[in-house]
Write an enzyme that holds these catalytic residues in place. Structure first.
Site, short mmCIF file in Angstrom:
data_model
loop_
_atom_site.label_atom_id
_atom_site.label_comp_id
_atom_site.label_asym_id
_atom_site.label_seq_id
_atom_site.Cartn_x
_atom_site.Cartn_y
_atom_site.Cartn_z
CE LYS A 13 -37.65 59.56 13.84
NZ LYS A 13 -38.49 59.63 15.06
NE ARG A 88 -38.18 66.18 14.34
CZ ARG A 88 -37.23 65.35 14.79
NH1 ARG A 88 -36.20 65.06 14.06
NH2 ARG A 88 -37.37 64.79 15.97
NE ARG A 127 -34.89 58.00 23.77
CZ ARG A 127 -35.29 58.28 22.53
NH1 ARG A 127 -35.16 57.38 21.57
NH2 ARG A 127 -35.83 59.44 22.24
NE ARG A 134 -32.66 62.72 22.80
CZ ARG A 134 -33.32 62.46 21.67
NH1 ARG A 134 -33.13 61.31 21.05
NH2 ARG A 134 -34.15 63.36 21.18
NE ARG A 145 -38.41 65.03 21.39
CZ ARG A 145 -37.91 63.92 21.96
NH1 ARG A 145 -38.01 63.73 23.26
NH2 ARG A 145 -37.34 63.02 21.21
#
Ligand code: AMP
Length: 188
Positions: A13, A88, A127, A134, A145
């Protein structure tokens, strides 16, 4: 052009939003980015959100609805916007409907970027390692998540399909292919 990008964490996204920002000259509204900035700036909202985000849960609807409502009033959103990571929950989607109606605006499309969960775990975990990361990009939090996505966010697919706004693209293809399919889906 007023768009929502919908899809699980790691589906692309953010990547697609940044490309569409360039293509259409409209801003990306990422509630995740706004919350991370609030954490970095140590605002009360950031401090309250940090713990929730670190464990992979959702920040309250009231907080994110407030962020979006305020952000939509900024001048750069006049020509349109790309919502990335909001809504969400169904409650957030309903709040967005009300906000847009109050402002006399309508969505053009909701793009669902479909992705394979196992590939996502790989992508997001790498990532986290590459970017030095993160706090929520580790495997355990990611699985959380993904569960949160399935339980609370995936129902938005039907919500927007019912409104005739949903376009589905395969997020497992190369980045440029996904962009091309998004553009085709919105008639560009
Ligand atoms: P993201 O960058 O979109 O993956 O969001 C990172 C984290 O920020 C999420 O796991 C949530 O904790 C929080 N967050 C971002 N957007 C929302 C939202 N619309 N509703 C609730 N929590 C959110």
């Amino acid at each position: 052009m007023r768009l929502i990008l919908l899809g699980p964490p790691g589906a692309g996204k953010g990547t697609q939003a940044k490309i569409l920002v360039e293509a259409f000259g409209i801003p990306q509204l990422s509630t995740g980015d706004i919350l991370r900035s609030a954490i970095a700036a140590r605002t009360p909202m950031g401090l309250a959100a940090k713990e929730i985000m670190d464990r992979g849960d959702l920040v309250s609807d009231a907080v994110v609805n407030g962020i979006v409502s305020e952000r939509l009033d900024a001048a750069d959103c006049k020509p349109g916007f790309i919502l990335d990571g909001f809504p969400r929950t169904i409650a957030q989607a309903e709040a967005l409907d009300t906000m847009l109606a109050d402002k006399g605006l309508a969505l053009n499309a909701v793009i669902e970027i479909k992705a394979d969960v196992d590939v996502l775990v790989q992508r997001v975990v790498s990532r986290g390692k590459e970017t030095g990361g993160r706090a929520d990009d580790n495997e355990e939090v990611l699985r959380k998540r993904l569960n949160v996505y399935t339980e609370q966010t995936a129902p938005l697919v039907a919500y927007y399909a019912d409104k005739g706004l949903l376009k589905v693209v395969d997020g497992m293809e190369a980045v440029e292919q996904v962009t091309a399919k998004i553009k085709a889906a919105i008639g560009n």
